[in-house]
Design a protein around this motif. Structure first.
Motif, PDB file in Angstrom:
ATOM      1  N   TRP A 170       0.951  -1.307   0.432  1.00 30.06           N
ATOM      2  CA  TRP A 170       0.185  -0.189  -0.041  1.00 30.06           C
ATOM      3  C   TRP A 170       1.234   2.111  -0.048  1.00 30.06           C
ATOM      4  CZ3 TRP A 170      -4.378   0.771  -1.815  1.00 30.06           C
ATOM      5  CH2 TRP A 170      -5.503  -0.325  -1.748  1.00 30.06           C
ATOM      6  N   ILE A 171       2.090   1.296   1.052  1.00 30.82           N
ATOM      7  CA  ILE A 171       2.815   2.889   0.570  1.00 30.82           C
ATOM      8  C   ILE A 171       3.226   2.571  -0.856  1.00 30.82           C
ATOM      9  CG2 ILE A 171       4.895   3.315   1.080  1.00 30.82           C
ATOM     10  CD1 ILE A 171       5.061   1.181   3.309  1.00 30.82           C
ATOM     11  N   GLU A 172       3.639   1.612  -1.681  1.00 29.44           N
ATOM     12  CA  GLU A 172       3.942   2.301  -2.959  1.00 29.44           C
ATOM     13  C   GLU A 172       3.270   2.020  -3.760  1.00 29.44           C
ATOM     14  OE1 GLU A 172       7.359  -0.764  -2.445  1.00 29.44           O
ATOM     15  OE2 GLU A 172       6.316  -1.499  -3.984  1.00 29.44           O
ATOM     16  N   ASP A 173       1.656   1.819  -3.442  1.00 26.23           N
ATOM     17  CA  ASP A 173       0.560   2.337  -4.310  1.00 26.23           C
ATOM     18  C   ASP A 173      -0.127   3.389  -4.254  1.00 26.23           C
ATOM     19  OD1 ASP A 173       0.337  -0.770  -5.440  1.00 26.23           O
ATOM     20  OD2 ASP A 173      -0.683  -1.267  -3.369  1.00 26.23           O
ATOM     21  N   LEU A 174       0.157   3.991  -3.439  1.00 22.40           N
ATOM     22  CA  LEU A 174      -0.390   5.501  -3.068  1.00 22.40           C
ATOM     23  C   LEU A 174       0.963   6.086  -2.923  1.00 22.40           C
ATOM     24  CD1 LEU A 174      -1.381   5.012   1.105  1.00 22.40           C
ATOM     25  CD2 LEU A 174      -3.184   5.153  -1.058  1.00 22.40           C
ATOM     26  N   GLY A 175       2.200   5.560  -3.935  1.00 23.96           N
ATOM     27  CA  GLY A 175       2.552   6.818  -4.007  1.00 23.96           C
ATOM     28  C   GLY A 175       3.623   7.510  -3.358  1.00 23.96           C
ATOM     29  N   LEU A 176       3.624   6.522  -1.672  1.00 22.01           N
ATOM     30  CA  LEU A 176       4.678   7.559  -1.292  1.00 22.01           C
ATOM     31  C   LEU A 176       5.726   6.948  -1.138  1.00 22.01           C
ATOM     32  CD1 LEU A 176       2.141   6.895   2.119  1.00 22.01           C
ATOM     33  CD2 LEU A 176       1.890   8.983   0.738  1.00 22.01           C
ATOM     34  N   CYS A 177       5.873   5.945  -2.181  1.00 18.77           N
ATOM     35  CA  CYS A 177       7.545   5.659  -2.595  1.00 18.77           C
ATOM     36  C   CYS A 177       7.510   4.997  -3.691  1.00 18.77           C
ATOM     37  CB  CYS A 177       8.536   5.081  -1.150  1.00 18.77           C
ATOM     38  SG  CYS A 177       7.954   3.816  -1.060  1.00 18.77           S
ATOM     39  N   LYS A 178       8.505   4.803  -4.008  1.00 16.32           N
ATOM     40  CA  LYS A 178       8.621   3.368  -5.750  1.00 16.32           C
ATOM     41  C   LYS A 178       8.455   2.898  -5.316  1.00 16.32           C
ATOM     42  CE  LYS A 178      11.638   7.221  -8.154  1.00 16.32           C
ATOM     43  NZ  LYS A 178      13.216   7.670  -8.587  1.00 16.32           N
ATOM     44  N   ARG A 179       7.661   2.253  -6.233  1.00 15.36           N
ATOM     45  CA  ARG A 179       8.044   0.228  -6.429  1.00 15.36           C
ATOM     46  C   ARG A 179       9.381  -0.427  -5.999  1.00 15.36           C
ATOM     47  NH1 ARG A 179       3.050  -1.326  -5.850  1.00 15.36           N
ATOM     48  NH2 ARG A 179       1.918  -0.268  -6.927  1.00 15.36           N
ATOM     49  N   GLY A 180       8.979  -1.258  -4.766  1.00 12.70           N
ATOM     50  CA  GLY A 180      10.382  -1.543  -4.323  1.00 12.70           C
ATOM     51  C   GLY A 180      10.785  -0.969  -3.196  1.00 12.70           C
ATOM     52  N   GLU A 181      10.232   0.574  -2.910  1.00 13.00           N
ATOM     53  CA  GLU A 181      11.550   0.626  -2.075  1.00 13.00           C
ATOM     54  C   GLU A 181      10.962   1.209  -0.022  1.00 13.00           C
ATOM     55  OE1 GLU A 181      12.324   4.683  -3.200  1.00 13.00           O
ATOM     56  OE2 GLU A 181      13.252   4.151  -5.346  1.00 13.00           O
ATOM     57  N   ALA A 182       9.620   0.230  -0.413  1.00 14.76           N
ATOM     58  CA  ALA A 182       8.653  -0.270   0.869  1.00 14.76           C
ATOM     59  C   ALA A 182       9.700  -0.010   2.319  1.00 14.76           C
ATOM     60  CB  ALA A 182       7.995  -0.309   0.467  1.00 14.76           C
ATOM     61  N   GLU A 183      10.668  -1.031   1.418  1.00 11.52           N
ATOM     62  CA  GLU A 183      11.419  -1.602   2.505  1.00 11.52           C
ATOM     63  C   GLU A 183      12.518  -1.048   2.893  1.00 11.52           C
ATOM     64  OE1 GLU A 183       9.637  -4.986   0.689  1.00 11.52           O
ATOM     65  OE2 GLU A 183      10.694  -3.568   0.373  1.00 11.52           O
ATOM     66  N   VAL A 184      12.936  -0.226   2.338  1.00  7.87           N
ATOM     67  CA  VAL A 184      13.776   0.901   2.649  1.00  7.87           C
ATOM     68  C   VAL A 184      12.951   1.890   3.407  1.00  7.87           C
ATOM     69  CG1 VAL A 184      15.477   2.388   1.505  1.00  7.87           C
ATOM     70  CG2 VAL A 184      15.289   0.246   0.702  1.00  7.87           C
ATOM     71  N   LEU A 185      12.352   2.532   2.869  1.00  5.09           N
ATOM     72  CA  LEU A 185      11.538   2.948   4.626  1.00  5.09           C
ATOM     73  C   LEU A 185      11.057   2.559   5.519  1.00  5.09           C
ATOM     74  CD1 LEU A 185      10.632   4.867   1.799  1.00  5.09           C
ATOM     75  CD2 LEU A 185       8.478   5.543   2.524  1.00  5.09           C
ATOM     76  N   LEU A 186      10.842   1.885   5.738  1.00  5.69           N
ATOM     77  CA  LEU A 186      10.679   0.927   6.883  1.00  5.69           C
ATOM     78  C   LEU A 186      11.614   1.163   7.815  1.00  5.69           C
ATOM     79  CD1 LEU A 186       8.464  -0.550   8.704  1.00  5.69           C
ATOM     80  CD2 LEU A 186       9.568  -3.255   7.218  1.00  5.69           C
ATOM     81  N   ARG A 187      12.809   0.348   6.269  1.00  4.79           N
ATOM     82  CA  ARG A 187      14.330  -0.350   7.799  1.00  4.79           C
ATOM     83  C   ARG A 187      14.894   1.337   8.373  1.00  4.79           C
ATOM     84  NH1 ARG A 187      16.628  -3.620   2.937  1.00  4.79           N
ATOM     85  NH2 ARG A 187      15.174  -5.577   3.063  1.00  4.79           N
TER      86      ARG A 187
END
Length: 394
Positions: A304-321
């Motif tokens: 969902w983080i990526e679907d909402l455009g809050l980061c690019k595809r494949g980058e949600a884990e980067v934000l989380l970490r």
């Protein structure tokens, strides 16, 4: 012209074993008290339908209107699976914007059985939900696991990443008085819990719960005339269907004429939901300060983080970490604790997300406040085109 969220209220979530109407009335009265608006001023009640609670649940708008006390208000009932609450909000908002209502109460409540949600009994060969449950054994955690495995294959996500989502949300939920689960967990706690559907463990998956949420919506004119302070506005409600190649639906329901496919979809279903919301609100992902998303599983939150455009595809884990999705980070996600701390009470959960954003934008989310929040977005996905996103602004 816009619509104001004048009040928000909830019934604490748990396994209380009582009638769903009791929960809904509690939430509605809390929302009215929060708004400082008497029940007699309400001219519209919109209820979120609950399919597990008999005929009263099917006509939830009428059920709640009767329980609160018949005052002559108009009624409506909405159903859109897990997006029910957002569709109910949209129904009320439309009548207010049309000048046909000034004060609406929107309420969703549910009493759920223990275990996985399943369709009602009986054979329904044209119902995809029945087919996946009865013939394929695909209870919800099984397809949550397919999404999780997809993230692992595409983006290198790990079971530890999924566990970190639970750890974050559990930390957020500690100070939420309406949350069912208010207990810290560690990555090791998640990974040592039972495997439900590989790679997801028990603590990666949300529970089913009893609970309720309600909001009071008013016209801007009513809010101004009645001195409603620090108004939070509904800037967009997206309940769009997917953008997808043209197909010809034949029987059985799942069969399609492949010759009718005209091209690849412009964007995924969940991206379409977000795009429509941003477009209506005149905002972009960079404007968002806080998000409440549909974390049926830990891995789905990352999607969902990526679907909402809050980061690019494949980058949600980067934000989380990096801690960017935690309170105090760049874009806090699920400061309420999310479904990880609440569990599913289907017609209530999209409204509960809106309640949380109202409190966040007012600066009233004690112990879990996102400082300076002025724009919030929600996201839910019901089945077969019943997706939703709500944007609130202050």
């Amino acid at each position: 012209m816009s619509v104001v969220v004048a009040g928000a209220g909830m019934h604490p979530w748990g396994k209380w074993g009582r009638n769903f109407v009791e929960y809904g009335v509690h939430a509605a009265r809390a929302a009215l008290a929060d708004a400082g608006i008497p029940w007699t001023d309400v001219d519209l009640v919109v209820g979120g339908e609950t399919v597990r609670n008999g005929y009263a649940g099917y006509v939830a708008g009428s059920t709640f209107a009767q329980a609160l006390g018949w005052n002559g208000a108009r009624i409506a009932t909405s159903y859109a699976a897990c997006a029910t609450g957002a569709q109910a909000i949209d129904t009320a908002r439309a009548r207010i914007l049309a000048g046909m209502s000034d004060v609406a109460v929107v309420v969703g409540a549910d009493t759920t059985p223990k275990g996985f949600l399943a369709p009602n009994a009986g054979e329904r060969w044209d119902d995809p939900d029945w087919l996946r449950f009865r013939l394929l054994g695909m209870t919800n955690p099984a397809y949550f696991a397919l999404y999780a495995r997809r993230r692992m294959d595409l983006y290198g996500a790990t079971a530890e990443d999924f566990a970190r989502v639970k750890v974050k949300n559990a930390q957020h939920g500690l100070s939420n008085p309406n949350a069912r689960y208010r207990k810290e967990v560690s990555v090791d706690d998640v990974l040592s819990s039972a495997v439900v559907s590989d790679p997801l463990h028990l603590l990666d998956i949300c529970a089913t719960s009893d609970g309720a949420a309600a909001v009071v919506l008013t016209s801007e004119k009513f809010a101004r005339e009645h001195g409603i302070a620090t108004p939070v506005r509904v800037s967009a409600v997206s309940t769009v269907t997917p953008t997808f190649p043209n197909t010809v639906i034949d029987m059985p329901l799942l069969a399609t004429d492949s010759s009718a496919v005209t091209g690849a979809p412009e964007r995924t279903f969940k991206e379409s939901i977000a795009h429509a919301a941003y477009e209506e609100a005149g905002l972009a992902p960079d404007d968002v300060d806080v998000a409440e998303v549909y974390d049926l599983s830990t891995a789905l939150e990352l999607d969902w983080i990526e679907d909402l455009g809050l980061c690019k595809r494949g980058e949600a884990e980067v934000l989380l970490r990096a801690g960017d999705t935690a309170i105090g980070g760049r874009i806090p996600v699920n400061p309420s604790g999310g479904l990880a701390c609440f569990g599913e009470a289907v017609p209530a959960q999209a409204i509960a997300q809106v309640c949380e954003l109202v409190w966040q934008l007012r600066g009233q989310a004690d112990g879990r406040q996102v400082e300076g929040a002025r724009v919030g977005i929600t996201a839910n996905q019901g089945l077969f085109g019943h997706g939703s996103s709500v944007i609130l602004t202050r």
